[in-house]
Design a protein around this motif. Structure first.
Motif, mmCIF file in Angstrom:
data_model
loop_
_atom_site.group_PDB
_atom_site.id
_atom_site.type_symbol
_atom_site.label_atom_id
_atom_site.label_comp_id
_atom_site.label_asym_id
_atom_site.label_seq_id
_atom_site.Cartn_x
_atom_site.Cartn_y
_atom_site.Cartn_z
ATOM 1 N N GLN A 10 0.828 -1.206 0.000
ATOM 2 C CA GLN A 10 0.000 0.000 0.000
ATOM 3 C C GLN A 10 0.865 1.260 0.000
ATOM 4 O O GLN A 10 0.504 2.277 0.553
ATOM 5 C CB GLN A 10 -0.893 0.003 1.232
ATOM 6 C CG GLN A 10 -1.763 -1.232 1.318
ATOM 7 C CD GLN A 10 -2.737 -1.163 2.464
ATOM 8 O OE1 GLN A 10 -3.315 -0.112 2.719
ATOM 9 N NE2 GLN A 10 -2.931 -2.253 3.166
ATOM 10 N N GLY A 233 -16.819 2.468 3.081
ATOM 11 C CA GLY A 233 -15.378 2.378 3.327
ATOM 12 C C GLY A 233 -14.964 2.428 4.776
ATOM 13 O O GLY A 233 -13.777 2.368 5.080
ATOM 14 N N GLY A 234 -15.909 2.553 5.687
ATOM 15 C CA GLY A 234 -15.531 2.629 7.094
ATOM 16 C C GLY A 234 -15.428 4.064 7.565
ATOM 17 O O GLY A 234 -15.744 5.003 6.827
ATOM 18 N N GLY A 259 -13.303 -0.416 5.939
ATOM 19 C CA GLY A 259 -11.958 -0.377 5.371
ATOM 20 C C GLY A 259 -10.917 -0.058 6.423
ATOM 21 O O GLY A 259 -11.235 0.366 7.537
ATOM 22 N N ARG A 260 -9.669 -0.274 6.049
ATOM 23 C CA ARG A 260 -8.581 0.038 6.960
ATOM 24 C C ARG A 260 -8.524 1.553 7.197
ATOM 25 O O ARG A 260 -8.771 2.340 6.279
ATOM 26 C CB ARG A 260 -7.261 -0.440 6.349
ATOM 27 C CG ARG A 260 -6.082 -0.329 7.298
ATOM 28 C CD ARG A 260 -4.829 -0.918 6.662
ATOM 29 N NE ARG A 260 -3.708 -0.818 7.575
ATOM 30 C CZ ARG A 260 -2.471 -1.168 7.263
ATOM 31 N NH1 ARG A 260 -2.213 -1.637 6.046
ATOM 32 N NH2 ARG A 260 -1.491 -1.058 8.132
ATOM 33 N N PRO A 304 -5.629 -3.291 9.885
ATOM 34 C CA PRO A 304 -7.057 -3.448 9.540
ATOM 35 C C PRO A 304 -7.828 -3.928 10.764
ATOM 36 O O PRO A 304 -7.326 -4.723 11.566
ATOM 37 C CB PRO A 304 -7.037 -4.528 8.445
ATOM 38 C CG PRO A 304 -5.648 -4.531 7.904
ATOM 39 C CD PRO A 304 -4.761 -4.137 9.051
ATOM 40 N N ASP A 306 -11.109 -5.008 10.293
ATOM 41 C CA ASP A 306 -12.130 -5.927 9.776
ATOM 42 C C ASP A 306 -11.542 -7.333 9.766
ATOM 43 O O ASP A 306 -11.155 -7.865 8.723
ATOM 44 C CB ASP A 306 -12.559 -5.490 8.374
ATOM 45 C CG ASP A 306 -13.857 -6.172 7.949
ATOM 46 O OD1 ASP A 306 -14.301 -7.099 8.647
ATOM 47 O OD2 ASP A 306 -14.413 -5.766 6.908
#
Ligand SMILES: [Fe+2]
Length: 353
Positions: A10, A233-234, A259-260, A304, A306
């Protein structure tokens, strides 16, 4: 060990968020091609660190007269301490500077307080407000607790009256039990590291009746505090407990959908996250009782959340900058701020960074 591959994937086009007032104030976003949390080395008091509470030498494991060992403290009076108490307290204590929030990592214990009894087990938070006298009068198992001393009155502060915490079902209060006056008892008035000892002819906790008013001593299990999740996306976490002016805030940071988190620079708060239990790992954190600390202003990403297997964790945000104590530093290690694993040694850093 740190899974660097999870962050290396990333490194392009990473969003970085600078935020005020935790997650509720002004914010700005910048995209960077490089992975901003990676640092080659960090030295000094505000380097991010991690420790496991089981690695501390805590005298109260064998000395009933001992008090918990502080691992981190702030000038506001906030302190985070660890206890491995192995026997009941032979005295009564009254903390006159702080509300105490005890979190049970493992084992079971009984608090007898001035207003009643609380039995606590793993995952429980127990709140004993300032100047409520208490004695830990029973311990079972290999007790490990974390004690946060908050320099103000802790009060629940959730986004709605239900949802995050079911107050009627899951918050329980000290239960009253009439007791005889007992015999000579030592009461310790505690002010930080200062101890003033009173000897009374009777047990100051003894009482015949609970007459009225509010019940200030409560218990709540971390598993009963639902993290806020968002479709899509969180989004940022939400706190459930704090003190006036949001000087100190507590959040559930357990597994949740979304999402992260984005790469973050928290302008106003240190972030101390406590991993209680799996079964899932939170990034590079998988050992129960791991405490991670990212001081304000330190670029971080965070693993993350999740995680299909689930895990339970909480976060303490403090506006006043923390410092690890010498006892904390003795067992802490430098932490990378991507997946919150131990920081790799400089020679392992790729030459391109
Ligand atoms: Fe953050």
């Amino acid at each position: 060990m740190t899974d660097r591959s999870s962050t290396n994937g990333q490194t392009a086009g990473q969003l970085e968020n600078w935020s005020r007032e935790g997650f509720t104030g002004e914010a700005t976003y910048v995209r960077r091609a490089h992975y901003a949390p990676d640092f080659i080395r960090a030295e000094g008091p505000l380097a991010p660190r991690r420790l496991t509470v089981g690695s501390l030498h805590v005298p109260d494991a064998t000395d009933p007269q001992a008090f918990p060992v502080p691992v981190a403290a702030a000038s506001s009076g906030l302190r985070v301490s660890v206890s491995h108490r192995g026997a009941p307290m032979p005295f009564v204590v009254r903390n006159v500077e702080a509300d105490e929030l005890h979190f049970v990592q493992r084992g079971e214990l009984r608090f007898r307080t001035a207003v009643g009894i609380v039995d606590a087990t793993a995952g429980d938070f127990v709140c004993i407000p300032r100047s409520i006298a208490y004695r830990i009068e029973a311990v079972t198992g290999d007790l490990q607790t974390v004690v946060v001393e908050a320099p103000g009155a802790l009060r629940f502060d959730t986004p709605a009256r239900s949802g995050m915490v079911n107050f009627n079902r899951d918050v329980s209060y000290a239960r009253f039990e009439p007791t005889d006056p007992g015999g000579e008892t030592t009461l310790i008035l505690r002010s930080g590291d200062e101890f003033t000892r009173f000897v009374y002819p009777h047990d100051p906790l003894a009482a015949t009746e609970r007459v009225g008013g509010s019940n200030p001593v409560w218990k709540l299990n971390l598993a009963k505090v639902s993290p806020i999740t968002y479709e899509g996306g969180g989004g940022p976490p939400a706190h459930f407990l704090g003190i006036a002016n949001n000087e100190v805030l507590f959040y559930p940071l357990s597994a949740r959908r979304g999402g992260r988190p984005v790469v973050h620079v928290n302008a106003d708060y240190d972030e101390m996250i406590y991993y209680f239990a799996g079964p899932g790992a939170w990034g590079a954190v998988s050992e129960p009782g791991t405490l991670t600390w990212v001081p304000k202003g330190v670029t971080h990403h965070g693993p993350p959340e999740d995680v299909p297997g689930g895990y339970l964790a909480w976060m303490l945000e403090t506006r006043t900058t923390l410092r690890f104590t010498p006892q904390g530093l003795a067992v802490a290690e430098l932490m990378e701020t991507g997946m919150y694993g131990p920081h790799r040694r400089p020679e392992a850093v790729p030459a391109t960074r």
